[in-house]
Design a protein around this motif. Structure first.
Motif, mmCIF file in Angstrom:
data_model
loop_
_atom_site.group_PDB
_atom_site.id
_atom_site.type_symbol
_atom_site.label_atom_id
_atom_site.label_comp_id
_atom_site.label_asym_id
_atom_site.label_seq_id
_atom_site.Cartn_x
_atom_site.Cartn_y
_atom_site.Cartn_z
ATOM 1 N N ASN A 1 0.800 -1.221 0.000
ATOM 2 C CA ASN A 1 0.000 0.000 0.000
ATOM 3 C C ASN A 1 0.834 1.273 0.000
ATOM 4 O OD1 ASN A 1 0.994 -0.096 2.568
ATOM 5 N ND2 ASN A 1 -0.976 -0.149 3.605
ATOM 6 N N TYR A 2 2.141 1.140 -0.165
ATOM 7 C CA TYR A 2 3.015 2.314 -0.215
ATOM 8 C C TYR A 2 3.960 2.138 -1.385
ATOM 9 C CZ TYR A 2 6.669 5.643 1.089
ATOM 10 O OH TYR A 2 7.576 6.666 1.088
ATOM 11 N N ARG B 1 0.142 6.381 -1.913
ATOM 12 C CA ARG B 1 -0.412 5.317 -1.076
ATOM 13 C C ARG B 1 -1.655 4.769 -1.756
ATOM 14 N NH1 ARG B 1 2.545 4.987 3.605
ATOM 15 N NH2 ARG B 1 3.811 6.846 4.000
ATOM 16 N N LYS C 1 4.429 -2.844 2.247
ATOM 17 C CA LYS C 1 3.190 -2.891 3.034
ATOM 18 C C LYS C 1 3.347 -1.946 4.206
ATOM 19 C CE LYS C 1 3.553 -7.445 3.286
ATOM 20 N NZ LYS C 1 3.278 -8.882 3.499
ATOM 21 N N GLY C 2 2.256 -1.332 4.604
ATOM 22 C CA GLY C 2 2.305 -0.473 5.771
ATOM 23 C C GLY C 2 2.837 -1.245 6.956
#
Lengths: 112, 114
Positions: free
Chosen positions: A31-32, A51, A94-95
């Protein structure tokens, strides 16, 4: 694990034209998505990031787009200038991850 | 504000020797990561440290090790150097988890093994 593929490996464009670099990622939980520019003799420098809750982000001549369904993201540079010549890396994470996975890089050359 | 500082900038070592590289992160950053950059393999993750603890490790042999001090400065060590260890070693710092905050990179240490 996460894998990021980047194309093309080299790109030459006429000064003033646009350049597009494309990346795909394998982990749908990513997600980043940062983009880095590396000039000769220097470390990579963050130029823009996005994002997963955003589809597009712009910063002057640079824009990044994200297609979560297709797991694609792209860097767009408009009105290219000689100082845009460098190696560009896309990346994904990933976060809360403790590492970022990088693509293999694109060497961008701007022809005068 | 000072950036990420890596020392030395260049190193030439002989096969079989060991080497220690140093990294000072941006003030306030507690996460330090190390990457190996080569023309053929790109940017390969070595390890990440946070508050003196290794939080993640890449797929490198045990000859590659690191540590982090209480002031967040980090060192990495490579023992029994091989010709294939010749690379640019990059240090990157972050406030906390890089997946949340991204990296700021140093200029790297260019290691040549002869």
């Amino acid at each position: 694990g996460e894998n990021v593929e980047q194309h093309p490996s080299t790109l030459s464009v006429q000064e003033g034209d646009s350049a597009v670099i494309k990346c795909t990622y394998s982990d749908s939980a990513s997600n980043y998505f940062p983009w880095y520019k590396q000039e000769l003799g220097k470390g990579p420098q963050l130029i823009i990031d996005i994002r997963s809750n955003v589809g597009e982000k712009k910063d002057q001549r640079i824009a990044v787009t994200l297609n979560k369904t297709a797991k694609h993201f792209s860097l767009h540079i408009t009105e290219t200038q000689p100082e845009d010549s460098a190696v560009y890396f896309c990346a994904a994470s990933k976060g809360s991850a403790s590492k970022i996975i990088f693509g293999s890089g694109t060497r961008l050359s701007i022809r005068p | 504000k000072a950036g990420v500082t890596q020392t030395p900038r260049y190193l030439i070592k002989t096969r079989g020797q060991q080497v220690t590289l140093s990294c000072s992160p941006i003030s306030g950053h507690r996460s330090v990561s190390w990457y190996q950059q080569t023309p053929g393999q790109g940017l390969q993750f070595l390890f990440e440290y946070f508050s003196e603890t290794q939080r993640n490790k890449g797929n490198f042999p045990g000859r590659f090790s690191g540590r982090q001090f209480s002031n967040s400065r980090s060192e990495m060590n490579v023992s029994t150097l091989e010709l294939g260890d010749s690379a640019l070693y990059l240090c990157a710092s972050s406030w906390d988890r890089p997946g949340d905050y991204g990296y700021t990179f140093g200029s790297g240490t260019r290691l040549t093994v002869v």
